[in-house]
Enzyme design. Structure first.
Site, PDB file in Angstrom:
ATOM      1  CG  HIS A 103      -1.369  -1.029   5.810  1.00 57.24           C
ATOM      2  ND1 HIS A 103      -1.968  -0.148   6.614  1.00 57.24           N
ATOM      3  CD2 HIS A 103      -1.829  -0.896   4.448  1.00 57.24           C
ATOM      4  CE1 HIS A 103      -2.493   0.788   5.993  1.00 57.24           C
ATOM      5  NE2 HIS A 103      -2.429   0.364   4.633  1.00 57.24           N
ATOM      6  CB  CYS A 140      -5.794  -0.440   4.665  1.00 57.05           C
ATOM      7  SG  CYS A 140      -5.466   0.075   3.185  1.00 57.05           S
ATOM      8  CG  ASP A 183      -0.716   3.892   5.488  1.00 57.92           C
ATOM      9  OD1 ASP A 183       0.314   4.581   5.931  1.00 57.92           O
ATOM     10  OD2 ASP A 183      -1.865   3.896   5.834  1.00 57.92           O
ATOM     11  NE  ARG A 232      -0.931   4.984   8.960  1.00 57.66           N
ATOM     12  CZ  ARG A 232      -1.905   4.464   9.100  1.00 57.66           C
ATOM     13  NH1 ARG A 232      -2.391   4.716  10.205  1.00 57.66           N
ATOM     14  NH2 ARG A 232      -2.809   4.050   8.182  1.00 57.66           N
ATOM     15  CB  CYS A 280      -0.853  -0.054   1.333  1.00 58.78           C
ATOM     16  SG  CYS A 280      -2.075   1.369   1.209  1.00 58.78           S
TER      17      CYS A 280
HETATM   18 ZN    ZN Z   1      -3.470   1.202   2.928  1.00 59.50          ZN
END
Ligand code: ZN
Length: 207
Positions: free
Chosen positions: A96, A99, A42, A44, A40
């Site tokens: 994750h 998400c 993302d 993090r 992803c």
């Molecule tokens: Zn995500």
């Protein structure tokens, strides 16, 4: 903020050279990664850092909710290049918990250009509606959809000719993982790749 990044870069270069003065000249010789990682976008969820890998060790593709969509030219080009040219032996789909892409797909809202992207996640929900609707706790249902989405994206990988061929030739493996943002832990969903492959080949065999 931007200046800090260039300062960080200078520091990083000197740290690398202090350990090995040929570090960058070796990197420039080429790449032979063993892994393709699809994760992803993302901020993090890092790829190399959480896996403890270094530059040159993993080929990476990231998009919203780690999707493997057969009409997405970007992910398909990455898969094709990694499997047929770089000859990676392992492909990881890493989802994750927490998400935002999955969360957005679970809520009714018009999100413009994100609609067709999130629709693929809604399709995963529809495929597993019975199991998901039976989970009364909303957080648990959300987590389960994240896991099932990883599983379905692994299946989408197996549907490609590149992977079917590489499996036959050199036994390439597909893995489904989830990163837990809350604990930092990487969890192997232990998807039975061989079993999935046998199940779907009846319909999706390409070679
Ligand atoms: Zn995500």
């Amino acid at each position: 903020m931007i200046e800090r990044i260039f300062e960080n870069n200078k520091k990083w270069v000197s740290e690398k050279l202090a350990i090995d003065e040929d570090y960058f000249s070796k990197l420039s010789e080429g790449q032979h990664p063993e892994f393709l990682y699809i994760g992803c976008s993302d901020s993090r969820v890092t790829a190399e850092e959480m896996m403890g890998l270094h530059p040159g060790e993993v080929f990476i593709h990231r998009n919203i909710a780690n999707m493997v969509n057969s009409v997405d030219l970007s992910v398909m080009a990455v898969i094709n290049y990694a499997v047929r040219h770089l000859k990676v032996n392992h492909i990881v789909v890493c989802g994750h918990y927490y998400c935002g892409g999955i969360k957005a797909a679970m809520q009714p809202a018009d999100l413009g250009i994100l609609n067709p992207w999130l629709r693929n996640i809604r399709d995963v929900y529809r495929l597993h509606k019975e199991e998901l609707n039976n989970i009364t706790d909303e957080d648990k249902r959300y987590n389960r959809l994240i896991e099932l989405n990883v599983q379905e994206q692994c299946i989408n990988l197996i549907k490609t000719a590149a992977i079917q061929q590489a499996y036959k030739e050199r036994g390439i493996m597909v893995h489904g993982w989830v990163f837990d943002v809350h604990s930092g832990e990487l969890i192997d969903l232990k998807i039975d790749f061989k079993k999935e492959l046998e199940t779907i080949m009846e319909i999706y065999r390409l070679e």
